[in-house]
Design a protein around this motif. Structure first.
Motif, PDB file in Angstrom:
ATOM      1  N   SER A   1       0.437  -1.484   0.032  1.00 56.04           N
ATOM      2  CA  SER A   1      -0.061  -0.018   0.384  1.00 56.04           C
ATOM      3  C   SER A   1       1.048   1.396   0.341  1.00 56.04           C
ATOM      4  O   SER A   1       1.718   1.396   0.675  1.00 56.04           O
ATOM      5  CB  SER A   1      -1.167  -0.275   1.223  1.00 56.04           C
ATOM      6  OG  SER A   1      -2.204   1.505   1.366  1.00 56.04           O
ATOM      7  N   LEU A   2       0.506   1.415  -0.893  1.00 56.77           N
ATOM      8  CA  LEU A   2       1.557   3.316  -0.893  1.00 56.77           C
ATOM      9  C   LEU A   2       1.362   4.668   0.269  1.00 56.77           C
ATOM     10  O   LEU A   2       2.184   4.788   0.483  1.00 56.77           O
ATOM     11  CB  LEU A   2       1.141   4.398  -2.073  1.00 56.77           C
ATOM     12  CG  LEU A   2       1.867   3.660  -3.349  1.00 56.77           C
ATOM     13  CD1 LEU A   2       1.625   4.404  -4.798  1.00 56.77           C
ATOM     14  CD2 LEU A   2       2.636   3.288  -3.548  1.00 56.77           C
ATOM     15  N   THR A   3      -0.038   3.846   0.683  1.00 54.54           N
ATOM     16  CA  THR A   3      -0.332   4.532   1.695  1.00 54.54           C
ATOM     17  C   THR A   3       0.904   4.626   2.877  1.00 54.54           C
ATOM     18  O   THR A   3       1.459   5.282   3.895  1.00 54.54           O
ATOM     19  CB  THR A   3      -1.437   4.878   2.187  1.00 54.54           C
ATOM     20  OG1 THR A   3      -2.408   4.584   0.870  1.00 54.54           O
ATOM     21  CG2 THR A   3      -2.883   5.429   3.719  1.00 54.54           C
TER      22      THR A   3
ATOM     23  N   THR B   1       6.073   8.951   5.564  1.00 55.57           N
ATOM     24  CA  THR B   1       7.521   8.521   5.874  1.00 55.57           C
ATOM     25  C   THR B   1       8.444   8.736   4.269  1.00 55.57           C
ATOM     26  O   THR B   1       9.828   9.162   4.763  1.00 55.57           O
ATOM     27  CB  THR B   1       8.108   6.772   5.583  1.00 55.57           C
ATOM     28  OG1 THR B   1       7.921   6.318   3.888  1.00 55.57           O
ATOM     29  CG2 THR B   1       7.890   5.653   6.563  1.00 55.57           C
ATOM     30  N   MET B   2       7.954   9.514   2.888  1.00 58.35           N
ATOM     31  CA  MET B   2       8.660   9.699   2.208  1.00 58.35           C
ATOM     32  C   MET B   2       8.530  11.394   2.272  1.00 58.35           C
ATOM     33  O   MET B   2       9.245  12.015   1.660  1.00 58.35           O
ATOM     34  CB  MET B   2       8.157   9.519   0.515  1.00 58.35           C
ATOM     35  CG  MET B   2       8.582   7.953   0.747  1.00 58.35           C
ATOM     36  SD  MET B   2       9.846   7.457   0.819  1.00 58.35           S
ATOM     37  CE  MET B   2      10.836   7.749  -0.799  1.00 58.35           C
ATOM     38  N   THR B   3       7.995  12.221   3.710  1.00 58.45           N
ATOM     39  CA  THR B   3       8.094  13.500   2.995  1.00 58.45           C
ATOM     40  C   THR B   3       8.474  14.148   4.673  1.00 58.45           C
ATOM     41  O   THR B   3       8.990  13.381   5.169  1.00 58.45           O
ATOM     42  CB  THR B   3       5.548  14.069   3.188  1.00 58.45           C
ATOM     43  OG1 THR B   3       5.576  12.633   4.144  1.00 58.45           O
ATOM     44  CG2 THR B   3       5.308  13.333   1.824  1.00 58.45           C
TER      45      THR B   3
END
Length: 84
Positions: free
Chosen positions: A75-77, A82-84
């Motif tokens: 899931s991209l969610t 964690t990526m921002t």
């Protein structure tokens, strides 16, 4: 017997809940999966079991061998925070 995924970069895709009239995602689309000793045999087997694909307007198909026959759903969610 080897496993293959068949994709195309023909066609258009919209992301979920898009209200745009124009496609807003530029990507490839999965046409299907097939098994065979060669990519050509796998494509033929896929088309025999999914005859409706012959009626589509797709022409340029890319066959990629899947080295591991393991599926994992992600899931991209789970990664967005964690990526921002």
């Amino acid at each position: 017997m080897k496993s293959y995924i068949f994709i195309t970069n023909e066609g258009f895709t919209f992301q979920p809940n898009s209200e745009s009239q124009e496609p807003d995602i530029e990507n490839c689309q999965v046409v299907g999966f097939g098994k065979g000793n060669t990519v050509q045999e796998a494509l033929k087997n896929m088309l025999m079991s999914n005859e409706y694909l012959i009626e589509t307007n797709f022409d340029e198909i890319i066959g990629l061998e899947l080295k591991h026959d393991v599926e994992e759903y992600l899931s991209l969610t789970d990664y967005k925070s964690t990526m921002t």
